[in-house]
Design a protein around this motif. Structure first.
Motif, short mmCIF file in Angstrom:
data_model
loop_
_atom_site.label_atom_id
_atom_site.label_comp_id
_atom_site.label_asym_id
_atom_site.label_seq_id
_atom_site.Cartn_x
_atom_site.Cartn_y
_atom_site.Cartn_z
N UNK A 223 57.54 38.36 -12.22
CA UNK A 223 57.93 38.85 -11.02
C UNK A 223 57.03 39.03 -10.03
N UNK A 224 57.38 38.60 -8.61
CA UNK A 224 56.53 38.58 -7.62
C UNK A 224 56.20 40.20 -7.03
N UNK A 225 54.88 40.51 -6.75
CA UNK A 225 54.51 41.65 -6.41
C UNK A 225 54.12 41.80 -4.90
N UNK B 64 43.44 46.57 -5.68
CA UNK B 64 44.47 45.57 -5.49
C UNK B 64 44.05 44.50 -4.80
N UNK B 65 43.21 44.40 -3.52
CA UNK B 65 43.10 43.09 -3.18
C UNK B 65 42.00 42.51 -3.84
N UNK C 242 45.80 37.82 -5.28
CA UNK C 242 45.58 36.98 -4.44
C UNK C 242 46.66 36.60 -3.56
N UNK C 243 46.26 37.22 -2.10
CA UNK C 243 47.52 37.07 -1.30
C UNK C 243 48.04 35.69 -1.18
N UNK C 244 49.72 35.68 -1.12
CA UNK C 244 49.93 34.47 -0.88
C UNK C 244 50.16 33.30 -2.09
N UNK C 245 49.51 33.81 -2.95
CA UNK C 245 49.49 32.95 -4.71
C UNK C 245 50.06 33.98 -5.67
N UNK C 246 49.86 35.06 -5.60
CA UNK C 246 50.39 36.08 -6.83
C UNK C 246 51.33 37.15 -6.14
N UNK C 247 51.07 37.48 -4.91
CA UNK C 247 51.83 38.40 -4.46
C UNK C 247 51.38 38.61 -2.90
N UNK D 240 59.33 33.76 -4.06
CA UNK D 240 59.16 34.98 -5.13
C UNK D 240 59.01 34.52 -6.41
N UNK D 241 59.85 33.43 -6.85
CA UNK D 241 59.70 32.94 -8.39
C UNK D 241 58.33 32.28 -8.45
N UNK D 242 57.95 31.46 -7.38
CA UNK D 242 56.50 30.90 -7.74
C UNK D 242 55.34 31.86 -7.55
N UNK D 243 55.37 32.90 -6.67
CA UNK D 243 54.58 34.21 -7.00
C UNK D 243 54.32 34.60 -8.35
N UNK D 244 55.61 34.61 -8.90
CA UNK D 244 55.90 35.48 -10.26
C UNK D 244 55.24 34.61 -11.28
#
Length: 376
Positions: free
Chosen positions: A293-295, A303-304, A308-313, A338-342
């Protein structure tokens, strides 16, 4: 692994439902799988997860400490440790170390401590931390952010801090049962076209589920088919129920309560969201990633460092409700992203945050502590 099996006692406030407590369960389980023994010493009460710890082979002893400063509980902890006979004590959170650390030291039992959050903004807590940390032969933090806070407040010198990220039994979250998801949708009376925003965690003011509800309300202007599912229980529930009723969201926001098997619920979500005011290294993000799931998460604490913003969430500023709604809408409107981030998150959990890997890091520290008899 070391020359012989180890016997470890995990000392916690309780085994209530929460990320810290589930992490301890995973350490108990991994100890059993790898030929060691782990027990639990609960300072205040056994908690909801105590039976699960027992099913994993652990003894669970509760000291039933009441609120407030109770110095004589050190003696009670010492008596419990004499009964459990551990090779090493692994404490979790500084308040626990303050009681169990001196008890272990008096018996010549080395202590490894793990800090799961930042608690040193008050003078009294800083003083407690500085005193308690002297009883830890090794001081760990679950994120660099927490480690830096402990150092900045002079709780522990930088040279004495180890960062050991949390891990999860990822295989539990990687299997999707379409029939189970369909059952959950039916039980919640979710329409077929509903897009599900979900979160898992204790209902507590620090988790700021109230912000999530208000951000979700703004999301509805862009994604009218959205629904919000909040899994967990805790003291904030009455306030959240009142907020949901006051905003007229009763049919759109579902408080699912505590669930023994949260992995079933991640598979229900289209997007996972975490709106906390403070976080270290939350298991819920790892669990969402393991479920593919995308986060979306607030830009606070560790959290930062984790996402990794734009890659995993996607991250948003904690007080920016419009920003929260925009992030959620972006992913609900673009399922491929969303699927790619997840998928990227799932791959990272497999590489870095598996429960077996976490236990291996700790077992090496256990062996180092015991072999060098690192006691204060």
């Amino acid at each position: 692994m070391g020359p012989r099996p180890l016997r470890v006692t995990h000392a916690v406030l309780s085994l209530d439902a929460g990320g810290l407590e589930r992490m301890v369960l995973d350490l108990i389980d991994q100890a059993r799988v790898q030929g060691h023994r782990a027990d639990a010493l609960c300072l205040e009460r056994p908690g909801l997860l105590a039976d699960q710890a027992r099913k994993r082979g652990a003894r669970v002893i509760s000291l039933d400490k009441r609120l407030g400063v109770r110095p004589w509980m050190i003696r009670q902890a010492r008596r419990a440790l004499k009964d459990l006979k551990p090779d090493l004590v692994h404490t979790h959170q500084i308040g626990v170390l303050a009681y169990v650390g001196p008890a272990a030291w008096s018996l010549g039992i080395p202590v490894l401590h793990t800090e799961h959050g930042k608690h040193y903004h008050r003078r009294g807590t800083r003083w407690l931390g500085r005193v308690a940390a002297r009883f830890a032969g090794i001081f760990c933090a679950v994120s660099q952010d927490i480690a830096e806070a402990a150092v900045a407040h002079r709780v522990v010198p930088a040279r004495n801090v180890q960062v050991v990220p949390n891990g999860i039994p990822r295989q539990v979250y990687e299997t999707v049962d379409p029939g189970e998801v369909a059952t959950l949708r039916r039980d919640l009376d979710l329409p077929p076209e509903a897009r599900i925003v979900g979160t898992v965690g204790r209902l507590d003011p620090v988790k700021r589920q109230d912000r999530l509800i208000l951000g979700f309300e703004r999301l509805l202007d862009r994604v009218p088919s959205a629904r919000l599912v909040i899994v967990g229980e805790g003291p904030s529930r009455p306030d959240l129920e009142h907020l949901i009723a006051a905003r007229g969201l009763g049919s759109l926001v579902h408080l699912a309560g505590y669930q023994n098997h949260p992995e079933r619920w991640y598979n229900l979500f289209d997007v996972f969201v975490l709106t906390s005011a403070s976080e270290g290294h939350p298991l819920s993000v790892l669990e969402a990633w393991a479920s593919g799931k995308a986060v979306v998460a607030s830009r606070v604490g560790g959290l930062p460092e984790l996402i990794e913003e734009g890659r995993t969430g996607l991250l948003y500023d904690a007080d920016d409700l419009d920003g929260l709604a925009r992030c959620l809408a972006e992913l609900l409107d673009d399922p491929e992203t969303a699927d790619a981030l997840g998928a990227a998150g799932r791959a990272r959990v497999a590489r870095e945050f598996d429960a077996a890997g976490m236990f291996t890091r700790y077992i090496r520290l256990y062996q180092k502590l015991i072999s060098h008899l690192v006691c204060p």
